[in-house]
Design a protein around this motif. Structure first.
Motif, PDB file in Angstrom:
ATOM      1  N   ALA A 149      -2.865  42.856 -46.135  1.00 25.32           N
ATOM      2  CA  ALA A 149      -4.112  42.834 -45.369  1.00 25.32           C
ATOM      3  C   ALA A 149      -4.192  44.008 -44.392  1.00 25.32           C
ATOM      4  O   ALA A 149      -5.169  44.139 -43.663  1.00 25.32           O
ATOM      5  CB  ALA A 149      -4.243  41.517 -44.608  1.00 25.32           C
ATOM      6  N   GLY A 150      -3.144  44.868 -44.373  1.00 19.90           N
ATOM      7  CA  GLY A 150      -3.146  46.006 -43.479  1.00 19.90           C
ATOM      8  C   GLY A 150      -2.622  45.710 -42.094  1.00 19.90           C
ATOM      9  O   GLY A 150      -2.771  46.520 -41.180  1.00 19.90           O
ATOM     10  N   VAL A 151      -1.978  44.548 -41.910  1.00 20.46           N
ATOM     11  CA  VAL A 151      -1.438  44.153 -40.615  1.00 20.46           C
ATOM     12  C   VAL A 151       0.038  44.523 -40.535  1.00 20.46           C
ATOM     13  O   VAL A 151       0.807  44.234 -41.459  1.00 20.46           O
ATOM     14  CB  VAL A 151      -1.606  42.637 -40.387  1.00 20.46           C
ATOM     15  N   VAL A 152       0.447  45.176 -39.450  1.00 19.89           N
ATOM     16  CA  VAL A 152       1.849  45.547 -39.281  1.00 19.89           C
ATOM     17  C   VAL A 152       2.698  44.297 -39.126  1.00 19.89           C
ATOM     18  O   VAL A 152       2.460  43.476 -38.236  1.00 19.89           O
ATOM     19  CB  VAL A 152       2.034  46.456 -38.044  1.00 19.89           C
ATOM     20  N   ARG A 153       3.678  44.128 -39.996  1.00 21.51           N
ATOM     21  CA  ARG A 153       4.557  42.962 -39.893  1.00 21.51           C
ATOM     22  C   ARG A 153       5.927  43.339 -39.349  1.00 21.51           C
ATOM     23  O   ARG A 153       6.668  42.471 -38.893  1.00 21.51           O
ATOM     24  CB  ARG A 153       4.714  42.302 -41.261  1.00 21.51           C
ATOM     25  N   ARG A 154       6.285  44.626 -39.392  1.00 28.38           N
ATOM     26  CA  ARG A 154       7.558  45.058 -38.824  1.00 28.38           C
ATOM     27  C   ARG A 154       7.488  46.535 -38.445  1.00 28.38           C
ATOM     28  O   ARG A 154       6.938  47.353 -39.167  1.00 28.38           O
ATOM     29  CB  ARG A 154       8.704  44.839 -39.808  1.00 28.38           C
ATOM     30  N   ARG A 155       8.050  46.827 -37.282  1.00 28.29           N
ATOM     31  CA  ARG A 155       8.210  48.214 -36.843  1.00 28.29           C
ATOM     32  C   ARG A 155       9.680  48.422 -36.517  1.00 28.29           C
ATOM     33  O   ARG A 155      10.274  47.647 -35.763  1.00 28.29           O
ATOM     34  CB  ARG A 155       7.372  48.486 -35.601  1.00 28.29           C
ATOM     35  N   THR A 156      10.283  49.459 -37.105  1.00 28.52           N
ATOM     36  CA  THR A 156      11.696  49.746 -36.869  1.00 28.52           C
ATOM     37  C   THR A 156      11.829  51.163 -36.333  1.00 28.52           C
ATOM     38  O   THR A 156      11.278  52.104 -36.894  1.00 28.52           O
ATOM     39  CB  THR A 156      12.518  49.610 -38.166  1.00 28.52           C
ATOM     40  N   LYS A 157      12.576  51.296 -35.250  1.00 28.92           N
ATOM     41  CA  LYS A 157      12.805  52.600 -34.622  1.00 28.92           C
ATOM     42  C   LYS A 157      14.309  52.819 -34.505  1.00 28.92           C
ATOM     43  O   LYS A 157      15.023  51.984 -33.961  1.00 28.92           O
ATOM     44  CB  LYS A 157      12.159  52.646 -33.238  1.00 28.92           C
ATOM     45  N   ILE A 158      14.785  53.949 -35.038  1.00 32.81           N
ATOM     46  CA  ILE A 158      16.204  54.290 -34.971  1.00 32.81           C
ATOM     47  C   ILE A 158      16.343  55.621 -34.242  1.00 32.81           C
ATOM     48  O   ILE A 158      15.759  56.622 -34.637  1.00 32.81           O
ATOM     49  CB  ILE A 158      16.841  54.373 -36.366  1.00 32.81           C
ATOM     50  N   THR A 159      17.109  55.614 -33.171  1.00 34.72           N
ATOM     51  CA  THR A 159      17.328  56.807 -32.365  1.00 34.72           C
ATOM     52  C   THR A 159      18.794  57.213 -32.458  1.00 34.72           C
ATOM     53  O   THR A 159      19.679  56.386 -32.251  1.00 34.72           O
ATOM     54  CB  THR A 159      16.968  56.555 -30.891  1.00 34.72           C
ATOM     55  N   LYS A 160      19.044  58.491 -32.755  1.00 36.44           N
ATOM     56  CA  LYS A 160      20.393  59.033 -32.792  1.00 36.44           C
ATOM     57  C   LYS A 160      20.477  60.152 -31.759  1.00 36.44           C
ATOM     58  O   LYS A 160      19.661  61.078 -31.777  1.00 36.44           O
ATOM     59  CB  LYS A 160      20.735  59.573 -34.179  1.00 36.44           C
ATOM     60  N   LEU A 161      21.455  60.048 -30.867  1.00 31.75           N
ATOM     61  CA  LEU A 161      21.622  61.026 -29.788  1.00 31.75           C
ATOM     62  C   LEU A 161      23.035  61.561 -29.765  1.00 31.75           C
ATOM     63  O   LEU A 161      23.985  60.832 -30.050  1.00 31.75           O
ATOM     64  CB  LEU A 161      21.325  60.392 -28.421  1.00 31.75           C
ATOM     65  N   GLU A 162      23.163  62.834 -29.398  1.00 33.16           N
ATOM     66  CA  GLU A 162      24.467  63.419 -29.137  1.00 33.16           C
ATOM     67  C   GLU A 162      24.351  64.286 -27.897  1.00 33.16           C
ATOM     68  O   GLU A 162      23.488  65.166 -27.832  1.00 33.16           O
ATOM     69  CB  GLU A 162      24.955  64.252 -30.315  1.00 33.16           C
ATOM     70  N   ASP A 163      25.176  63.998 -26.891  1.00 30.50           N
ATOM     71  CA  ASP A 163      25.158  64.808 -25.678  1.00 30.50           C
ATOM     72  C   ASP A 163      26.574  65.074 -25.225  1.00 30.50           C
ATOM     73  O   ASP A 163      27.347  64.144 -24.966  1.00 30.50           O
ATOM     74  CB  ASP A 163      24.347  64.146 -24.554  1.00 30.50           C
ATOM     75  N   ASP A 164      26.930  66.342 -25.169  1.00 32.58           N
ATOM     76  CA  ASP A 164      28.259  66.797 -24.742  1.00 32.58           C
ATOM     77  C   ASP A 164      29.397  66.050 -25.429  1.00 32.58           C
ATOM     78  O   ASP A 164      30.371  65.622 -24.800  1.00 32.58           O
ATOM     79  CB  ASP A 164      28.400  66.661 -23.221  1.00 32.58           C
ATOM     80  N   GLY A 165      29.258  65.848 -26.736  1.00 32.93           N
ATOM     81  CA  GLY A 165      30.330  65.232 -27.505  1.00 32.93           C
ATOM     82  C   GLY A 165      30.259  63.738 -27.630  1.00 32.93           C
ATOM     83  O   GLY A 165      30.933  63.151 -28.480  1.00 32.93           O
ATOM     84  N   ASP A 166      29.469  63.085 -26.797  1.00 32.19           N
ATOM     85  CA  ASP A 166      29.294  61.636 -26.905  1.00 32.19           C
ATOM     86  C   ASP A 166      28.166  61.345 -27.881  1.00 32.19           C
ATOM     87  O   ASP A 166      27.082  61.927 -27.784  1.00 32.19           O
ATOM     88  CB  ASP A 166      28.956  61.024 -25.548  1.00 32.19           C
TER      89      ASP A 166
END
Length: 296
Positions: A260-277
């Motif tokens: 029906a065009g209705v959002v049933r799931r939103r997934t967000k994946i964030t990958k970070l690297e800062d000074d080796g961490d």
């Protein structure tokens, strides 16, 4: 490296993880033609699941998971927008409600323009009772304390709009080729439709993180830690201390849409690297199902 995975979804009980679009003071204005499924009396239970994992330059690792649930009720469908109510889930205890003044909250989300708080005076009254029960005065507002977690003593009814923003599944524009922006990204992305079936379709996009945004978030966290531990640290000093850090990463966004065009799931994946961490994390918000009887 840090990993963050957020899944936000909602199931409608007919009758919802660190940002969708923009708006002031926070919530995005949805397209009118995307709201054909919304009608007075429809109720959505929105669950937001967040997972994170990290590994520092010394090899130490850590992870965490969290789930939050809100109920969204469509109060009125107007020619210029929606009147909505957000509340704690039906499983919330009496203690949950007395310790949380923000809900229920009623808002008006126009098709254009900023979202408006509809029951501000009611929230103000709850804040006074909440402070009194905690043995606090208005002087404590805006400060941070630590109990089982870091906790900000929030006394501004308008802040509730930011709380419910994370549970908003109505994007401004969802189609193949639509422009999508994330406040943590350095620039927008173009959504691509990757699959189409009888049960719906999927849209994806990927963006680079904004290093300055990450440094600001980390500096703000440093200030909070300093306040809790009774140390003096200004945001300006924290930003200067973080200014030389090398930050890079990506944000991947996925929208699963029903037939029906209705959002049933939103997934967000964030990958970070800062000074080796390295850190990876995100949130996921589940689907909307409009077939169950109203039982909330």
């Amino acid at each position: 490296m840090q990993f963050a995975r957020q899944v936000l979804g909602a199931k409608a009980i007919l009758l919802l993880a660190a940002n969708v679009g923009s708006g002031s003071p926070g919530m995005a204005a949805p397209q009118q033609d995307a709201l054909s499924s919304d009608r007075a009396g429809v109720v959505y239970e929105i669950s937001r699941d967040a997972e994170s994992a990290q590994k520092d330059s010394n090899g130490s690792t850590g992870s965490s998971t969290d789930r939050d649930t809100l109920v969204e009720r469509v109060l009125n469908v107007r020619s210029d927008g929606l009147e909505l109510e957000y509340d704690l889930s039906k499983d919330a205890t009496a203690q949950d409600r007395t310790s949380n003044w923000q809900f229920p909250v009623r808002i008006f989300r126009p098709f254009s323009g900023p979202t408006q708080l509809l029951n501000g005076p009611e929230l103000e009254g709850r804040i006074e009772g909440w402070l009194k029960r905690a043995g606090l005065t208005r002087a404590a507002c805006g400060h941070w304390i630590f109990t089982w977690n870091a906790f900000k003593i929030e006394c501004d009814p308008q802040s509730t709009l930011q709380s419910v923003e994370a549970f908003d599944l109505r994007p401004n524009d969802l189609r193949d080729g639509a422009i999508y922006n994330d406040p943590q990204a350095s620039e927008p992305t173009t959504l691509k439709k990757t699959s189409v079936g009888s049960d719906g379709s999927t849209f994806i996009g990927e963006m680079s993180v904004d290093p300055e945004h990450v440094r600001r978030d980390q500096a703000a966290s440093d200030v909070v830690v300093a306040e809790i531990t009774k140390k003096a640290l200004t945001l300006a000093d924290a930003l200067r201390a973080r200014s030389s850090e090398k930050v890079s990463g990506t944000i991947a966004i996925t929208f699963d849409v029903d037939s029906a065009g209705v959002v049933r799931r939103r997934t967000k994946i964030t990958k970070l690297e800062d000074d080796g961490d390295k850190r990876i994390g995100g949130d996921s918000d589940d689907h909307r199902n409009r077939n169950a009887p109203d039982g909330l």
